[in-house]
Design a protein around this motif. Sequence first.
Motif, PDB file in Angstrom:
ATOM      1  N   ASP A  68       2.598 -13.858  15.247  1.00 25.71           N
ATOM      2  CA  ASP A  68       2.777 -12.499  14.764  1.00 25.71           C
ATOM      3  C   ASP A  68       3.210 -11.598  15.911  1.00 25.71           C
ATOM      4  N   TYR A  85       3.199 -18.142   8.746  1.00 25.87           N
ATOM      5  CA  TYR A  85       2.404 -17.416   7.753  1.00 25.87           C
ATOM      6  C   TYR A  85       1.134 -18.192   7.405  1.00 25.87           C
ATOM      7  N   ARG A 124      -2.671 -17.018   8.060  1.00 23.94           N
ATOM      8  CA  ARG A 124      -3.622 -16.979   6.957  1.00 23.94           C
ATOM      9  C   ARG A 124      -4.865 -17.790   7.298  1.00 23.94           C
TER      10      ARG A 124
END
Length: 382
Positions: free
Chosen positions: A87, A149, A153
Motif C-alpha cells: 500500500d 489487495y 486484507r
Amino acid sequence: MSRRNWINLFSNSQAIELSSDLERGYEAALLIQSLELEYYGDRQIRPELKLSVPRSVQATILRRFKTALAICRNSAATLSKQRGQLDSQELRQLQLIESVVSRYGSRRSSSSPSISRSPDALPRSLLGVFDSIRLQLDPSTEDSVVAGYRRRRDSTLISLRVLLLLVLVPLLAQQIAGTYLISPAVNQFSPELPFLSYPKPQLEEKAAEKLRLYKQELEFDAFLKGVQPLDDGALRDKLTEKATELKHDADEESLKAIKNVFADLAGLIAFAVVCFLSRDELRVLRGFVDEAVYGLSDSAKAFAIILFTDIFVGYHSPEGWQVLLEGIAEHFGLPSSQSFVNLFIATFPVVLATIFKYWIFRYLNRVSPSSVATLKGMNGSG
C-alpha cells in the motif's frame, strides 16, 4: 473446507513474512539515518573517516552500520519483486529502504562509499514515468495488484484479531479467575493466613469517620422529630451495632483489594502469554498501526500529537494523574499518599514529554517533516 483452511493459512503466513521483512528493513534504514545524523553530521557514513569518539565506539558504529545495510539490501531485493502488493505507506517505507541502498551503492563499494557519484543519463523522474508505463502494460500487473489487495486484507484481519485477543483474553482471564478461583480461595484461606486479612489503617480511618457521621445523624434525627436524644446505653448499643457492620464492610473491602491484586496478576499473565504466542501477528499489528498513524494527513497528525501531549503532559494534566493514581490506590486497597502523588506528577509527565519530543526529533522529523512543520505552526512556535 480443509483446502480453504490451508490456503488461508498460507496467505496469512505470506502476509506476516512480507510485513516482517518490510519492518526489519525499515528499522535498519532508520538506524542508518540515525547514525548519519548523530555521528556524521547528516552525511554519508565513511569508514575511513576518523570520528571524535573512542575506537571501540567507532568500531561498534561501523559494525551496526554494516549489519543494517545488509538487512536493507536483503529487504530491498525481496520486496522489490512484490512492489504491487504494497500500500501507500508500505511503499514509502520501501522507498526509504531503496534510497539507503542506492546511496551506498553496490556491495563492493559499501566498505568505502564515495561522496559523489556520476550523474544518471536521464532524470530519475523521467525514468520513473517510463517504469510506471511499463508496469501498467505488463500482463502480470493485475495479478500483482490482486495479490496485494489480498495481502492487505489478510494483514487487516490478522491485526484486528490480535487486537481483540489482546483486549478480550486478559479481561476474560481476570473476570473468570477472580470469580471462580481467586474469590473462593481468598474467602476460604483468609482466616488462616494473616497476610490476607491484615488490618488496613486507611480502611479503619474511613470506618471511624462513618461511625462519627452516624452518631451525628442520630442526634440530628432526634432534634428534627422533637424527641429526646438517646440515652448513653441506647446510644452505645446503636453505635456498637453500626461499628460491627462497618467492621464487616471494611473486612470485605480489604479482601476485595486482595482479590483485585491476584485477578489483575492473572490478567497480566494472560496478556504476556498472548504476546508470546502471537509475536509474528504483533509485527503485522505494528505495521497496521504505523499505516493508520502515518497515513493521516499532516493536520490530523499535528492535532493528535497536541491532544495527546495536552492530556498527559500539559499544564492541566496533574488533576487527571491525581484522579488516576487515587483510583489505582483504592483498587488495590493502598493508602493514597499525597507526597507520592506530587512526586509522580512532578517527574513522570516530564519524562514522558522528553520521550515524546525525542520521537518527534528522531523519527517523525524524517518520516513526515511536513507534519512537524504543521505541529510547530499549530503550537505557535513556527
